[in-house]
Design a protein around this motif. Structure first.
Motif, PDB file in Angstrom:
ATOM      1  N   GLU A  46      -6.464  15.055  24.140  1.00 57.02           N
ATOM      2  CA  GLU A  46      -5.818  15.752  22.987  1.00 57.02           C
ATOM      3  C   GLU A  46      -7.125  16.770  22.569  1.00 57.02           C
ATOM      4  OE1 GLU A  46      -4.756  15.602  18.375  1.00 57.02           O
ATOM      5  OE2 GLU A  46      -5.329  13.645  19.464  1.00 57.02           O
ATOM      6  N   ASN A  48      -8.691  20.266  20.308  1.00 54.40           N
ATOM      7  CA  ASN A  48      -9.046  20.205  18.730  1.00 54.40           C
ATOM      8  C   ASN A  48      -7.984  21.226  18.171  1.00 54.40           C
ATOM      9  OD1 ASN A  48     -11.211  18.946  18.796  1.00 54.40           O
ATOM     10  ND2 ASN A  48     -12.800  20.428  18.480  1.00 54.40           N
ATOM     11  N   ASP A  49      -7.294  21.842  18.915  1.00 55.52           N
ATOM     12  CA  ASP A  49      -6.149  22.836  18.337  1.00 55.52           C
ATOM     13  C   ASP A  49      -5.151  23.202  19.644  1.00 55.52           C
ATOM     14  OD1 ASP A  49      -4.927  24.424  16.579  1.00 55.52           O
ATOM     15  OD2 ASP A  49      -6.351  25.915  16.543  1.00 55.52           O
ATOM     16  N   LYS A 104      -1.683  21.623  23.114  1.00 57.47           N
ATOM     17  CA  LYS A 104      -2.418  20.595  22.320  1.00 57.47           C
ATOM     18  C   LYS A 104      -2.925  19.363  23.245  1.00 57.47           C
ATOM     19  CE  LYS A 104      -3.726  18.837  17.763  1.00 57.47           C
ATOM     20  NZ  LYS A 104      -4.912  19.314  17.832  1.00 57.47           N
ATOM     21  N   GLN A 134     -10.689  16.408  21.559  1.00 57.06           N
ATOM     22  CA  GLN A 134     -10.801  15.588  20.386  1.00 57.06           C
ATOM     23  C   GLN A 134     -10.616  14.091  20.539  1.00 57.06           C
ATOM     24  OE1 GLN A 134      -8.498  16.972  16.940  1.00 57.06           O
ATOM     25  NE2 GLN A 134      -7.677  15.225  16.627  1.00 57.06           N
ATOM     26  N   SER A 135      -9.904  13.798  21.842  1.00 60.98           N
ATOM     27  CA  SER A 135      -9.903  12.368  22.094  1.00 60.98           C
ATOM     28  C   SER A 135      -9.266  12.294  23.580  1.00 60.98           C
ATOM     29  CB  SER A 135      -9.040  11.653  21.533  1.00 60.98           C
ATOM     30  OG  SER A 135      -7.520  12.074  21.292  1.00 60.98           O
TER      31      SER A 135
END
Length: 592
Positions: A46, A48-49, A104, A134-135
Motif C-alpha cells: 500500500e 501513501n497515496d 494505491k 505505507q504497509s
C-alpha cells in the motif's frame, strides 16, 4: 633496486591503481531479501497515496522464478497484470519495468519458491525517488524471517532509478559473482564449468566489503594492479636494466585488455596472475645451475613455480596449458646439465681436447660434475614430483571443499571426480554460437572485440559501454615482436627469452585445437609475454641497431594516448555516442 627505481615503479603502480579503482563499482546494494515459502506466496503493498506510476525496479538475488504484479486503487479490483521472469541473468542487478498505471496498491504473486527478492521500488511519474510505502501485508500472514515481505522494501535508500554496471552484475559476473556469494553462504554453487579458486577469491572481497559491485570486483582489480610490479621485476631480471623493466610495466599498465579484464568479476584475472608468477619463478630456476650453486637454492624457485601452477590450475584450466611449458623448461634444464655431465665424463676419460688447451679447464670441477649429476638430478626430480604434482593436486582438490561441503552436496571423492567430468564435458562438448565470438587466429589482430556492457536509460545522444579488446599499438606490433623475438632468441641463444617464448606458446597454441566457443579475452594470458617480447625487440633495437630513442618514446606516447582515447569505452564512462561511433569504431566488426 635503488630508491629512485622504487619511486618510479611505485608512482606508475599508484597511478594505475587510482585509474583502476575509480568508478569500479558501488559499495552499496541491497543485502536483505524476501523469499517465499511456496508457490502462490506474495504480498500487497500500500502506497501513501494514489499515484501515477511510471517505473518498477526490482533487485533479485540467487534463484529463479516468475512473479506477477497487479495494481489497484481500492485493494479490491485488480488490473494491469505484469509478469516478471526473474532468471539467472537478472541475479544481483536492477531490473527495470516501465509502467503506465494509476494505483494505491500493488500485489505480487509468485509461481514457485525459488525467488530471492532483495529489494523492490515503485517510482511515480516525473520522479527518481521511490514511492513511500505505507504497509506491506503477506497474503498468507507471514511475518517472521525471510518470509516477511517487508524485507523487500527495507532498503529503499539503496534503490537505483537508472541502473548500470556500477550497481549490478554484467556479462559473466552473473555466473561468477553469484557463485562467489553462494560459497560465502554455503549454497550449492550455480557455476561449475571452471575450478572454484577464482570464485573463492571473489568471495573474499564479498566477505570484506559486502555483496555489492565493489565487493565482488575488488580482489581481481587488486591482482591486476599487482601484475604491474610483478612484470616489472620479471623484465628487470630478464633485461638487466630499469628502463626496459619500466617499459614492460608501462605497456602492461596501458593495455586495454589488462584494464578491462581485471575490473570485471570473472576468473580470468586469477588464472593469468598465477601464470605470470609460475613462469617468473621457472625463469629464475632455468637461469640457475645446480653444479654452480647449492641444490637448495635451485629448489626455492621450483617450489614457488609449482605452488603458483597449482593455484592457477585451481582457478582456471588455462594454467594447465602452461604446465606443459613448465615441464618442457624443467626437463630442458636437466638436459643441459646432462650435456655438461656427458662432456665432463668424456674429457676425464679421454683427456682434454687440444682445442681446449688454451682455455682454463678445471679438472676438479669436471670431476665434481661427473660424480654429482646422478644424485642432483634424481633429487631435483623427486622434489619436483612434490612441487608440481602432489602440492598442485592437493591445492586443486582442496579448492573444491567449499562446494562439496555446501548444503545439499556430498563430501566424497566420487563427487569430486564428477565435478571434473562435468567441467570436461562442458569445455569439450559445448555447442553454442555468439555474435561476438572469435577464433584464436583473430585475437591478436583484434578482429572482433567483445562487447561486455551497453548502458540503458541514458539521455539521448549519450552512451555507456565496456568492451574487451587490446591496445592496437601493443597487440599489432606485438605480433611482429613475438616472431622477431623467436628469431633473435634462437640466433643469440638467449635462454631467458626462450622461457618467455615457451610461456607464450604454451598458452596460445592449445587454443588451435579447442573447438568450443571462444572469445578475444582468451588472449589475455598471452599479453604479458607478448609485452616482454616487445621490450626485447626494443632493447635489441636500441643497443644493437642504434634506434633513435625519440622514436621509442613516441611509440610509448601513442600507447598512452590510445588508452586515454579509448578509456570511455573501456570503463563505462558516459560519453557522446557520436564520439564512440566516429573516433573509436575503426572497423565495421568493432561493435560497442
Amino acid at each position: 633496486m635503488r630508491r629512485k627505481e622504487w619511486l618510479l615503479l611505485g608512482g606508475l603502480t599508484l597511478a594505475y591503481a587510482m585509474i583502476a579503482l575509480y568508478h569500479l563499482g558501488s559499495s552499496s546494494a541491497p543485502q536483505s531479501y524476501w523469499q517465499p515459502a511456496s508457490a502462490g506466496d506474495g504480498f500487497t503493498v500500500e502506497f501513501n497515496d494514489t499515484l501515477k506510476l511510471e517505473r518498477m525496479n526490482s533487485y533479485g538475488g540467487v534463484g529463479e522464478n516468475k512473479f506477477r504484479v497487479e495494481f489497484s486503487t481500492d485493494n479490491t479490483h485488480w488490473s494491469n497484470p505484469i509478469t516478471i521472469d526473474q532468471n539467472y541473468v537478472k541475479n544481483f542487478t536492477w531490473n527495470v519495468t516501465n509502467l503506465d498505471v494509476t494505483a494505491k496498491f500493488a500485489r505480487l504473486t509468485t509461481e514457485n519458491a525459488g525467488l530471492m527478492l532483495q529489494e523492490m521500488a515503485f517510482y511515480p511519474t516525473g520522479s527518481d525517488k521511490p514511492v513511500p510505502i505505507q504497509s506491506v501485508i503477506s497474503n498468507k500472514g507471514a511475518t517472521e524471517g525471510i518470509q516477511n515481505p517487508i524485507r523487500a522494501f527495507d532498503e529503499q535508500d539503496k534503490a537505483v532509478y537508472t541502473p548500470g554496471f556500477m550497481n549490478g552484475t554484467y556479462f559473466d559476473e552473473i555466473y561468477h559473482a553469484r557463485t562467489a556469494y553462494e560459497y560465502v553462504h554455503g549454497i550449492k554453487p550455480y557455476e561449475t564449468t571452471h575450478p572454484p579458486l577464482g570464485k573463492l577469491l571473489i568471495s573474499v572481497g564479498i566477505l570484506l566489503f559486502g555483496m555489492d559491485p565493489f565487493g565482488w570486483r575488488i580482489i581481481g582489480t587488486l591482482l591486476g594492479i599487482a601484475m604491474i610490479p610483478i612484470l616489472y621485476v620479471f623484465a628487470r631480471r630478464l633485461f638487466g636494466k630499469q628502463e626496459y623493466a619500466f617499459a614492460a610495466a608501462f605497456l602492461m599498465t596501458f593495455d586495454f585488455m589488462h584494464f578491462t579484464q581485471t575490473r570485471i568479476a570473472t576468473i580470468d584475472v586469477y588464472g593469468v596472475f598465477f601464470i605470470i608468477l609460475m613462469y617468473y619463478f621457472m625463469y629464475r630456476y632455468y637461469m640457475l645451475n645446480f653444479y654452480l650453486v647449492p641444490l637448495k637454492q635451485t629448489l626455492v624457485p621450483l617450489f614457488w613455480s609449482g605452488l603458483f601452477f597449482g593455484l592457477g590450475a585451481a582457478s582456471k584450466w588455462i594454467a594447465i596449458y602452461g604446465g606443459a611449458g613448465l615441464a618442457l623448461l624443467f626437463f630442458l634444464s636437466l638436459f643441459e646439465r646432462y650435456r655438461e655431465y656427458h662432456k665432463a665424463a668424456i674429457w676425464l676419460k679421454n683427456g682434454i681436447p687440444k682445442s681446449k688447451h688454451k682455455q682454463a679447464v678445471n679438472t676438479d670441477a669436471q670431476r665434481k660434475i661427473v660424480t654429482t649429476f646422478p644424485q642432483l638430478s634424481l633429487k631435483t626430480i623427486a622434489w619436483c614430483t612434490l612441487f608440481f604434482v602432489i602440492i598442485p593436486v592437493i591445492l586443486y582438490a582442496a579448492s573444491f571443499l567449499p562446494a562439496l561441503m555446501a548444503h545439499g552436496e556430498t563430501l566424497s571423492f566420487k563427487r569430486l571426480i564428477q565435478y571434473q567430468t562435468s567441467m570436461y564435458d562442458y569445455q569439450t562438448q559445448l555447442k553454442a554460437t555468439h555474435p561476438f565470438s572469435s577464433e584464436w587466429y583473430q585475437w591478436p589482430f583484434i578482429t572482433r572485440p567483445l562487447w561486455y556492457y551497453a548502458g540503458q536509460f541514458l539521455p539521448t545522444g549519450l552512451t555507456s559501454t565496456i568492451v574487451a579488446m587490446g591496445n592496437p599499438a601493443i597487440w599489432w606490433t606485438g605480433i611482429a615482436a613475438v616472431i622477431t623475438s623467436a628469431f633473435l632468441a634462437f640466433k643469440r641463444k638467449d635462454r631467458g627469452m626462450f622461457v618467455v617464448l615457451v610461456a607464450f606458446a604454451s598458452q596460445y597454441l592449445p587454443w588451435i585445437f579447442v573447438k568450443r566457443l571462444t572469445f578475444i579475452y582468451h588472449f589475455f594470458a598471452m599479453v604479458p609475454f607478448l609485452i616482454l617480447c616487445l621490450v626485447y625487440v626494443i632493447q635489441y633495437g636500441i643497443e644493437y641497431r642504434k634506434w633513435n630513442k625519440q622514436l621509442v618514446y613516441a611509440y610509448f606516447a601513442v600507447v598512452f594516448l590510445l588508452f586515454v582515447m579509448f578509456y570511455p569505452a573501456l570503463s563505462g564512462m558516459e560519453v557522446s555516442r557520436h564520439y564512440v561511433d566516429t573516433c573509436l569504431r575503426w572497423f565495421s566488426t568493432w561493435l560497442f
